[in-house]
Design an enzyme around this catalytic site. Structure first.
Site, mmCIF file in Angstrom:
data_model
loop_
_atom_site.group_PDB
_atom_site.id
_atom_site.type_symbol
_atom_site.label_atom_id
_atom_site.label_comp_id
_atom_site.label_asym_id
_atom_site.label_seq_id
_atom_site.Cartn_x
_atom_site.Cartn_y
_atom_site.Cartn_z
ATOM 1 C CE1 TYR A 214 42.323 -46.035 19.984
ATOM 2 C CE2 TYR A 214 43.529 -46.152 22.045
ATOM 3 C CZ TYR A 214 43.520 -46.129 20.679
ATOM 4 O OH TYR A 214 44.704 -46.186 19.981
ATOM 5 C CE LYS A 218 44.842 -48.984 19.323
ATOM 6 N NZ LYS A 218 45.483 -49.286 18.023
#
Length: 382
Positions: A214, A218
């Site tokens: 993840y 980002k």
């Protein structure tokens, strides 16, 4: 969105480092108060009567942002995949509206991992808005699939990049192509500037073990935001000079929000997949409600901020990673950066040591070997 990275070591520092931490707190609090209570400040983010598009607007932070903007007089379009959730959000916005007789609300079901779908969304909004593009686009779409890098199949990690980074990048590309197309002087707007807003995560500042699939997505959003914050000035310069037939309709400002943990259905799903080490590193953290994040973000946008955090510790994390990013306040953010990096001289070794000691105590996370696929990860939340 993921929970705030551990940083519990901030509460376990040696006496000298603790003194520095207290000093950091004092400086940042004084700076924040000065920013909050400045007199005569212009609202840099007027929304009443303006058209706002919110991707990922049917749940969590996106839904909270939508209802808050409805309460401030905006016309709001929410975009997501699940029609029933979108319809429910539209009803919430109507109830929250400042003026239900004048304000308009709309929803579009779309899969934003497909760039053609993003083009369709902007085209539909433009048609709905009587031929004018939206004034504000806020990218909130995405979900978090935590896990150790080697434990999560590459197919799932590609899916994370698609649903986190590419939904934002596709939306930004379609939006900016709509906004930045040259128009004749007669079509140039006199209204306040347009705003493109990304939703990122403090993990882009301080990666944490267990967010390998993840965090890179980002971090990519943060890098895209910094790049666009430079590129957009070329178009803004053309708009300011009103070059004949070569200027966009309005100037544009880029912003990025960096929340921490947000209490939502997505957060509950994330907790089911999160490694125990990651939970331990985050045990001192306090997730915020979507409403809190929305209100704090909107207040910062009204102050004209570029990189926006929603908690004090997130601001310290931002201070360690400002690099070449534009500052909200050059002096205050520079001081924040110096002091935050002193604090993190202890925090980063502490996080690494905790991961090392976890391995010594518990062994391999998956002693039975690796799996090709995990059923929980194959379908993103709607």
């Amino acid at each position: 969105m993921p929970q705030l990275p551990s940083l519990s070591s901030l509460y376990e520092l040696s006496t000298p480092t603790l003194g520095i931490s207290v000093f950091v707190c004092t400086v940042i609090i004084a700076y924040t108060i000065a920013k909050m209570f400045g007199f005569g400040r212009k609202n840099e983010f007027p929304v009443e009567g303006r058209v706002v598009v919110i991707t990922g607007g049917s749940d969590g932070m996106g839904r909270a942002v939508a209802t808050n903007l409805a309460g401030r007089g905006a016309h709001v379009v929410v975009v997501a995949r699940t029609v029933s959730k979108l319809q429910s959000t539209v009803e919430d916005m109507r109830r929250a509206a400042m003026n239900s007789l004048k304000q308009r609300f709309f929803y579009i079901s779309a899969d934003l991992t497909d760039p053609a779908e993003c083009d369709r969304v902007i085209a539909e909004v433009t048609g709905w808005n009587y031929g004018a593009g939206p004034d504000i686009v806020w990218c909130c779409a995405g979900f978090c699939h935590p896990g150790f890098f080697t434990e999560v199949p590459i197919s799932v990690q590609r899916q994370q990049m698609d649903t986190v980074y590419w939904t934002a990048a596709n939306t930004a590309h379609s939006t900016l192509r709509n906004w930045l197309a040259p128009v004749p002087p007669s079509a140039q707007m006199q209204n306040p500037r347009r705003h493109l807003i990304f939703t990122c995560s403090t993990l882009a500042f301080t990666p944490i073990a267990g967010y390998g699939p993840y965090s890179p997505a980002k971090a990519a959003i943060r890098s895209l935001s910094d790049t666009l914050s430079q590129e957009i000035e070329m178009y803004n310069g053309a708009f300011t000079q009103r070059h004949r037939n070569s200027a966009p309709a309005a100037d544009v400002k880029i912003h990025t929000i960096f929340p921490m943990g947000i209490l939502s259905g997505g957060f509950d799903n994330e907790q089911k997949l999160k490694p125990e080490l990651t939970k331990m590193l985050e045990e001192a953290d306090k997730p915020q409600t979507p409403e809190e994040v929305a209100q704090i973000s909107l207040a910062a946008l009204e102050r004209g901020e570029y990189l926006i955090t929603t908690m004090f510790v997130g601001n310290v994390m931002k201070g360690t990673a400002l690099g070449p990013s534009p500052r909200n306040a050059p002096i205050g953010d520079t001081i924040l950066s110096w002091l935050s990096n002193l604090v993190f001289l202890q925090v980063i070794p502490d996080l690494r040591n905790k991961a090392f000691n976890w391995g010594k105590t518990n062994g391999l996370p998956n002693a039975g070997g690796f799996e090709d696929e995990t059923p929980e990860a194959t379908t993103p939340p709607s």
